[in-house]
Design a protein around this motif. Structure first.
Motif, short mmCIF file in Angstrom:
data_model
loop_
_atom_site.label_atom_id
_atom_site.label_comp_id
_atom_site.label_asym_id
_atom_site.label_seq_id
_atom_site.Cartn_x
_atom_site.Cartn_y
_atom_site.Cartn_z
N VAL A 233 17.30 -8.11 -6.67
CA VAL A 233 16.83 -8.63 -8.14
C VAL A 233 15.63 -9.32 -8.02
CG1 VAL A 233 18.98 -8.46 -9.18
CG2 VAL A 233 18.28 -10.58 -7.70
N GLU A 234 14.82 -9.19 -8.93
CA GLU A 234 13.62 -10.05 -8.96
C GLU A 234 13.75 -11.11 -10.22
OE1 GLU A 234 8.74 -9.62 -10.19
OE2 GLU A 234 10.07 -7.89 -10.33
N LEU A 235 13.56 -12.24 -9.84
CA LEU A 235 13.93 -13.40 -10.66
C LEU A 235 12.90 -14.14 -11.14
CD1 LEU A 235 16.52 -14.73 -8.25
CD2 LEU A 235 16.95 -13.15 -9.96
N GLY A 236 13.14 -14.86 -12.56
CA GLY A 236 12.28 -15.55 -13.17
C GLY A 236 12.77 -17.14 -13.12
N LYS A 237 12.53 -17.53 -14.24
CA LYS A 237 12.76 -19.06 -14.28
C LYS A 237 14.17 -19.52 -14.40
CE LYS A 237 11.24 -22.95 -17.57
NZ LYS A 237 10.56 -23.28 -18.61
N VAL A 238 14.84 -20.70 -13.90
CA VAL A 238 15.96 -21.09 -13.72
C VAL A 238 15.78 -22.35 -14.65
CG1 VAL A 238 17.75 -22.24 -12.23
CG2 VAL A 238 16.11 -20.22 -11.24
N VAL A 239 16.67 -22.22 -15.62
CA VAL A 239 17.26 -23.62 -16.35
C VAL A 239 18.58 -23.85 -16.51
CG1 VAL A 239 16.77 -24.39 -18.77
CG2 VAL A 239 15.31 -22.93 -17.87
N ASN A 240 18.99 -24.93 -15.81
CA ASN A 240 20.38 -25.58 -16.28
C ASN A 240 21.41 -24.45 -15.73
OD1 ASN A 240 19.59 -27.94 -17.30
ND2 ASN A 240 19.34 -26.89 -19.32
N GLY A 241 20.98 -23.99 -14.33
CA GLY A 241 22.01 -22.98 -13.78
C GLY A 241 22.08 -21.68 -14.09
N ILE A 242 21.21 -21.22 -14.95
CA ILE A 242 21.00 -20.14 -15.67
C ILE A 242 19.59 -19.60 -15.14
CG2 ILE A 242 20.96 -18.41 -17.79
CD1 ILE A 242 23.56 -19.90 -16.89
N VAL A 243 19.60 -18.25 -14.37
CA VAL A 243 18.39 -17.75 -14.06
C VAL A 243 18.01 -16.33 -14.74
CG1 VAL A 243 19.61 -16.45 -12.10
CG2 VAL A 243 17.10 -16.62 -11.72
N ARG A 244 16.87 -16.19 -15.25
CA ARG A 244 16.46 -14.88 -16.03
C ARG A 244 15.97 -13.70 -14.91
NH1 ARG A 244 12.69 -18.65 -20.15
NH2 ARG A 244 14.35 -20.02 -20.60
N VAL A 245 16.50 -12.81 -15.32
CA VAL A 245 16.22 -11.55 -14.29
C VAL A 245 15.03 -10.75 -14.88
CG1 VAL A 245 17.30 -9.56 -13.22
CG2 VAL A 245 18.66 -11.62 -13.70
N VAL A 246 14.16 -10.42 -14.08
CA VAL A 246 12.79 -9.67 -14.36
C VAL A 246 13.27 -8.13 -14.02
CG1 VAL A 246 10.63 -9.24 -13.95
CG2 VAL A 246 11.42 -11.67 -13.85
N SER A 247 13.97 -7.96 -13.05
CA SER A 247 14.11 -6.31 -12.80
C SER A 247 15.39 -6.51 -11.66
CB SER A 247 13.09 -5.63 -12.18
OG SER A 247 12.67 -6.31 -10.88
N GLY A 248 16.26 -5.23 -11.77
CA GLY A 248 17.17 -4.94 -10.69
C GLY A 248 18.43 -4.80 -11.14
N LEU A 249 18.70 -5.40 -12.60
CA LEU A 249 20.11 -5.42 -12.98
C LEU A 249 19.90 -4.86 -14.64
CD1 LEU A 249 21.85 -8.74 -12.24
CD2 LEU A 249 22.20 -6.53 -11.37
N GLN A 250 20.94 -4.32 -15.01
CA GLN A 250 20.87 -3.61 -16.39
C GLN A 250 21.96 -4.59 -17.33
OE1 GLN A 250 19.13 -0.90 -17.40
NE2 GLN A 250 18.31 -1.03 -15.24
N ASP A 251 21.68 -4.67 -18.60
CA ASP A 251 22.51 -5.33 -19.79
C ASP A 251 23.97 -4.71 -19.18
OD1 ASP A 251 23.18 -7.01 -21.50
OD2 ASP A 251 22.93 -5.54 -23.01
N GLN A 252 24.92 -5.91 -19.63
CA GLN A 252 26.25 -5.60 -19.16
C GLN A 252 26.80 -4.98 -17.80
OE1 GLN A 252 28.50 -6.53 -21.79
NE2 GLN A 252 26.53 -7.08 -22.63
N GLU A 253 25.89 -5.29 -16.80
CA GLU A 253 26.21 -4.81 -15.41
C GLU A 253 26.89 -6.17 -14.94
OE1 GLU A 253 24.37 -2.83 -11.40
OE2 GLU A 253 23.05 -3.44 -13.20
N ARG A 254 28.07 -5.58 -14.24
CA ARG A 254 29.04 -6.61 -13.55
C ARG A 254 28.53 -7.21 -12.22
NH1 ARG A 254 33.64 -8.66 -14.93
NH2 ARG A 254 34.16 -6.90 -16.42
N ILE A 255 28.66 -8.53 -11.94
CA ILE A 255 28.32 -9.22 -10.83
C ILE A 255 29.22 -10.03 -10.42
CG2 ILE A 255 25.76 -8.77 -11.26
CD1 ILE A 255 25.89 -11.87 -11.94
N ALA A 256 29.24 -10.14 -8.92
CA ALA A 256 30.24 -11.31 -8.65
C ALA A 256 29.74 -12.65 -8.79
CB ALA A 256 30.33 -11.18 -7.05
#
Length: 281
Positions: A233-256
């Motif tokens: 995955v390509e990541l963006g900004k992290v705020v309070n334990g939440i990271v924004r994903v730029v690419s690599g995942l789709q909406d509603q895709e399950r992750i561990a």
């Protein structure tokens, strides 16, 4: 006197039945009211289920918009906040978490403030998070101000030049100074600010991310929920334990999301037994 006793008993019996019907009716009314109350629409943070409101608002923790939901208090088991699934059902170890999460698109609204410098009198370079760059329209209003004197500022506009990688999560974006009475000089440093606008971004818990020297990836469970695979995955900004994903995942895709370090280590040992000894025979 004896002839009046059956009437007295009958009257008491009738009064008892009337009282019983009244109690049952009252209980039914209270139950319906409670069910109606439990079914009331509330607003819940998708990443922090403990944040609940009675009207639309932003989560004070991650600033995500609270989403409407109809919650029946008695329908869900206590403490159940996520869909449960087993990532490693054939290995019974206590540290393996059985909870996961879905990558979901959320709307963020916050001002962008990025460190910047002048490469020439009219050319400003700024370091933005990758998700901020991808969600920003070139026509959005922005400004540049000097760090040494914030009163010296000028409107700027993003150029059509493609962003250049800066590090794993940020890029360099170029802006053009539109008009200014200030005398900017090449090498001056300051800030580029972009006004708060609703911006869509895919977001996941940062605890789900495994980072190596070269890559960031998450674990995707297979259909049998017994095995999983890595996904870059390509990541963006992290705020309070939440990271924004730029690419690599789709909406509603399950992750561990639980104990991913141990799960990844177990996955490595299973797929590469030689990793246990560090040598390959």
């Amino acid at each position: 006197m004896n002839s009046t006793k059956p009437w007295i008993i009958g009257g008491r019996l009738i009064l008892f039945l009337i009282s019983l019907v009244a109690v049952l009716s009252a209980f039914a009314v209270v139950t319906r009211q409670r069910e109606h109350k439990d079914a009331t629409v509330h607003y819940v943070c998708p990443m922090h289920p403990e944040v609940v409101g009675d009207e639309p608002a932003q989560c004070p923790i991650c600033r995500m918009a609270l989403e409407p939901t109809t919650r029946f208090q008695s329908a869900a088991p206590p403490g159940k906040k996520h869909d449960a699934f087993s990532l490693s059902a054939d290995v019974q170890t206590p540290h393996h978490s059985e909870t996961g999460a879905l990558a979901r698109v959320h709307i963020f609204s916050e001002e962008i403030q990025a460190p910047a410098w002048l490469e020439s009198e009219n050319d400003v370079a700024a370091v933005l998070y990758a998700d901020e760059s991808s969600s920003q329209a070139p026509s959005e209003e922005a400004s540049f101000s000097l760090a040494a004197d914030p009163s010296l500022s000028a409107p700027v506009q993003q150029t059509t030049a493609p962003p250049l990688p800066w590090d794993a999560t940020t890029v360099v974006v170029h802006f053009r100074v539109l008009a200014s009475n200030a005398r900017f000089r090449s090498g001056d440093v300051g800030w580029v600010r972009v006004g708060a606008q609703p911006r869509k971004a895919l977001a996941i818990p940062y605890a789900a991310v495994i980072q190596t020297k070269d890559d960031s990836y998450v674990l995707i469970p297979a259909g049998d929920h017994r095995t999983f695979s890595r996904k870059r995955v390509e990541l963006g900004k992290v705020v309070n334990g939440i990271v924004r994903v730029v690419s690599g995942l789709q909406d509603q895709e399950r992750i561990a999301t639980g104990d991913v370090f141990f799960l990844d280590a177990e996955h490595t040992l299973r797929t590469r037994p030689e990793a246990m000894t560090g040598t390959q025979r």
